[in-house]
Write a protein that holds these residues in place. Structure first.
Motif, mmCIF file in Angstrom:
data_model
loop_
_atom_site.group_PDB
_atom_site.id
_atom_site.type_symbol
_atom_site.label_atom_id
_atom_site.label_comp_id
_atom_site.label_asym_id
_atom_site.label_seq_id
_atom_site.Cartn_x
_atom_site.Cartn_y
_atom_site.Cartn_z
ATOM 1 N N ASP A 56 -7.638 0.393 -2.459
ATOM 2 C CA ASP A 56 -6.377 1.104 -2.672
ATOM 3 C C ASP A 56 -6.622 2.367 -3.496
ATOM 4 N N SER A 68 -11.562 -2.457 -5.055
ATOM 5 C CA SER A 68 -10.278 -2.142 -4.424
ATOM 6 C C SER A 68 -10.471 -1.156 -3.289
ATOM 7 N N ALA A 119 -13.104 -3.328 -11.134
ATOM 8 C CA ALA A 119 -12.192 -3.656 -10.031
ATOM 9 C C ALA A 119 -12.770 -3.246 -8.690
ATOM 10 N N ASP A 175 0.857 -1.183 0.000
ATOM 11 C CA ASP A 175 0.000 0.000 0.000
ATOM 12 C C ASP A 175 0.897 1.238 0.000
ATOM 13 N N GLU A 221 -9.845 -7.062 -5.451
ATOM 14 C CA GLU A 221 -8.682 -6.672 -4.641
ATOM 15 C C GLU A 221 -7.369 -7.042 -5.343
ATOM 16 N N THR A 276 -4.658 -5.459 -5.740
ATOM 17 C CA THR A 276 -3.402 -4.969 -5.158
ATOM 18 C C THR A 276 -2.895 -5.844 -4.016
ATOM 19 N N ASN A 277 -3.713 -6.769 -3.516
ATOM 20 C CA ASN A 277 -3.268 -7.648 -2.433
ATOM 21 C C ASN A 277 -2.148 -8.563 -2.915
ATOM 22 N N GLN A 312 -9.689 -12.782 -5.181
ATOM 23 C CA GLN A 312 -8.863 -12.453 -4.015
ATOM 24 C C GLN A 312 -7.947 -13.617 -3.649
#
Length: 632
Positions: free
Chosen positions: A459, A457, A455, A178, A429, A431-432, A352
């Motif tokens: 983030d 998210s 998406a 992050d 998610e 970006t996980n 995810q």
């Protein structure tokens, strides 16, 4: 005060060297973010710091009274105890007048887990990770070591964690992808890169600037060394007369340059798979609703997706975002309403979790199950070549998936999705667990992607870079649409006095992803008209207004002076080499005569400088001679 020190630590995993002879000190007040591409050993590095894993070489030194609390990437709980009992076991001490169970229950509620008596196995993976975070934060500790603490946190949770970490005074070492959270919380960045460790006394933004400077210096040094190596190679390859007069020092320098550790440019994921053709009819969602028990997650929602849509879906945990994705993909039926697909629609679903990956087969075999070959913008390439583009080396391709790091599995799952050549990408998610470099490349790819992107998210950085429309879950099943990216959405909320969604990781980031202008709020739930998508600025190509009416090819030739120099330069170099050899003999004979020694040493340095200059000219003149010869 120094709390933990690692000195000359090395660690390998199977045939892969994770880090080699690295050292780091952790002091009071340090808030360290560990970054690096997936597979560089970040989690292993944290385990060594926590004393849970031994290095192959080197030492980890911890102060006698220093206490460590560690949050693993994949926490383990016992089903023989309730969730609250798992968290508080061993934390209550007779001398401490604290209501540990009460604090734990309050933290669990803040992190969206009110069921303190639940059996851990009944919780989702995200809930278990948040519960483990509570357990770690409550441990009596001087150093917090956290592996991906921001995964599965919505904005309210992230903001709470950010303030908690700032106020508790404990030293902190964490891995997180992050970028806004890194900027807000850290004061040091440690990068693991190709087996080496680089420490920066900066937050993430400062690190980016300093890393760019470091890499520029390294590349400049490498370019200089390459130039010297080419000169010395040419010198070594000259005729027998010159070889007989070579200096020992010069030969040693040549060998050192030849055997030097080369600067390796970081490998980058190459995402260039082609999407399938998208027809006129895309996905039409009409008046869908979904409830579980008495809780309505989605109420009378309609939308017709445009081929240019980059939809960001936001909202707090449990509001129904993933449920909406499942209905859009056809994996879950709505209670009422319909979802219709155009005949050309081909959906790629990046979930995810990595459920689709079989941990018992090799990487290359899993990719070949999708396709032996794939069409890309570069033409048809094999499964093995596609693996290489996603940074899976030959050796890694024959590794069993179960032995990959969490981030590597996530990267492999993304490869599986993109190899299907979808024209609708559903990202839950995304970006996980993806490293920052891969995230940046994915973000760039999505802005150029020839299809629809949807998406979910938390983030903000990702949403600011990718989204051109926001779907916001605003309670009681209502989904409201906003034009533009997340910063546009936030600007509208502030202007209209609306509460900002609790499903976004804000941090105290400086507006790296802020949009230039605020978007317009869309219609409330039930609208079936998409409206105009937020547009990106067109970058035009600059043309040179200067035109040349004639472009005649010029032949290369020696000038009169260069011709004379070319004819004599071999003899000049040989004479200088003889002179240096004679001076070295005289220096050896004058070791006790300080005055004479200084004079001879100065003469030798001057002769060596002249020799270097002559060698530069030799390389230039010989290259010029080759060009002249090729023109004949």
């Amino acid at each position: 005060m120094n709390l933990i020190t690692i000195e000359h630590v090395s660690k390998s995993y199977t045939e892969r060297m994770l880090f080699d002879d690295v050292s780091l000190g952790i002091n009071e007040g340090d808030r360290i973010g560990i970054i690096g591409i997936n597979g560089t050993g970040k989690s292993t590095f944290l385990k060594i710091l926590a004393g849970l894993e031994e290095p192959d070489a080197g030492t980890m030194i911890k102060g006698k009274e220093v206490r460590i609390a560690y949050l693993p990437q994949n926490p383990v709980f016992s089903d023989e105890m309730t969730l609250l009992q798992n968290i508080t076991e061993g934390l209550v001490h007779p001398e401490e007048y604290r209501d540990i169970p009460g604090e734990a229950a309050a933290m669990l509620r803040k992190l969206g887990i009110p069921e303190t008596d639940a059996v851990p196995s009944t919780l989702s993976g995200g809930q278990r990770k948040r519960a483990a975070l509570v357990r770690t934060l409550l441990m009596p500790a001087d150093v917090l070591i956290l592996d991906e603490p921001t995964n599965h946190l919505d904005s309210a949770m992230t903001e709470w964690l950010e303030e908690y970490l700032k106020k508790n005074g404990k030293a902190l070492v964490m891995i997180t992808h992050d970028r806004y959270f890194l900027d807000a919380v850290t004061n040091r960045i440690v990068e693991l890169d190709k087996g080496k460790l680089y420490a920066y006394k900066e937050n993430y933004t400062g690190f980016l600037l300093l890393k760019a400077e470091r890499e520029a210096m390294q590349l400049a040094t490498e370019r200089k060394n390459q130039s010297l190596y080419r000169q010395d190679l040419a010198w070594m390859m000259r005729g027998a007369r010159a070889r007989s007069t070579k200096q020992k020092a010069h030969i040693e320098r040549f060998e050192a340059l030849k055997n030097r550790e080369k600067i390796v440019v970081d490998g980058e994921v190459e995402i260039n798979a082609l999407s399938s053709r998208l027809g006129k009819k895309t996905i039409e969602v009409e008046h869908i609703s979904k409830s579980f028990g008495e809780k309505t997650l989605i109420r009378d929602f309609s939308y017709i997706f445009l081929s240019t849509d980059r939809i960001g879906i936001i909202g707090p945990n449990g509001c129904g975002k993933s449920t909406l994705l499942k209905m859009i993909t056809g994996n879950l039926a709505p209670d009422t309403g319909t979802v219709e697909f155009g005949t050309t629609i081909k959906v790629g679903y990046f979930m995810q979790e990595n459920e689709a990956l079989n941990p018992n087969i090799r990487v290359i075999d899993s990719v070949r199950e999708v396709a032996e070959y794939i069409e890309t913008s570069e033409g048809k390439i094999s499964a093995s070549q596609m693996c290489e583009k996603f940074l899976f080396t030959d050796a890694m391709q024959y590794t069993v998936i179960g032995k990959l790091s969490g981030g590597e599995k996530r990267r492999l799952a993304l490869l599986h999705v993109l190899m299907e050549a979808p024209n609708v990408l559903i990202l839950d998610e995304p970006t996980n667990d993806l490293d920052i470099r891969t995230l940046s490349i994915l973000e760039d790819y999505l802005t150029r992607y020839n299809g629809i992107v949807i998406a979910v998210s938390h983030d903000r950085y990702f949403l600011d870079k990718v989204a051109n429309r926001i779907f916001s879950f605003e309670g009681d099943g209502v989904i409201r649409r906003y034009e533009g990216n997340y910063s546009d959405y936030r600007a509208v909320c502030e202007r209209e006095g609306r509460p900002v969604s609790k499903g976004i990781s804000e941090g105290n980031a400086r507006g790296a992803g802020a949009a230039s202008g605020a978007g317009k709020a869309g219609t409330s739930a039930g609208s079936a008209t998409p409206g105009g998508a937020g547009s990106e600025g067109d970058v035009g190509e600059k043309s040179d207004s200067r035109a040349t009416w004639k472009n005649r090819e010029q032949k290369v030739k020696f000038s009169y002076k260069e011709q004379k120099e070319y004819e004599t330069i071999d003899a000049d170099i040989a004479a200088l080499e003889d002179k240096i050899a004679t001076l070295e003999e005289e220096i050896a004979a004058s070791a006790t005569n300080y005055g004479k020694l200084q004079e001879l040493s100065a003469a030798k340095e001057a002769a060596e400088a002249q020799l270097e200059e002559k060698m530069d000219r030799w390389v230039y003149l010989n290259e010029l001679a080759e060009q002249i010869e090729s023109q004949k």
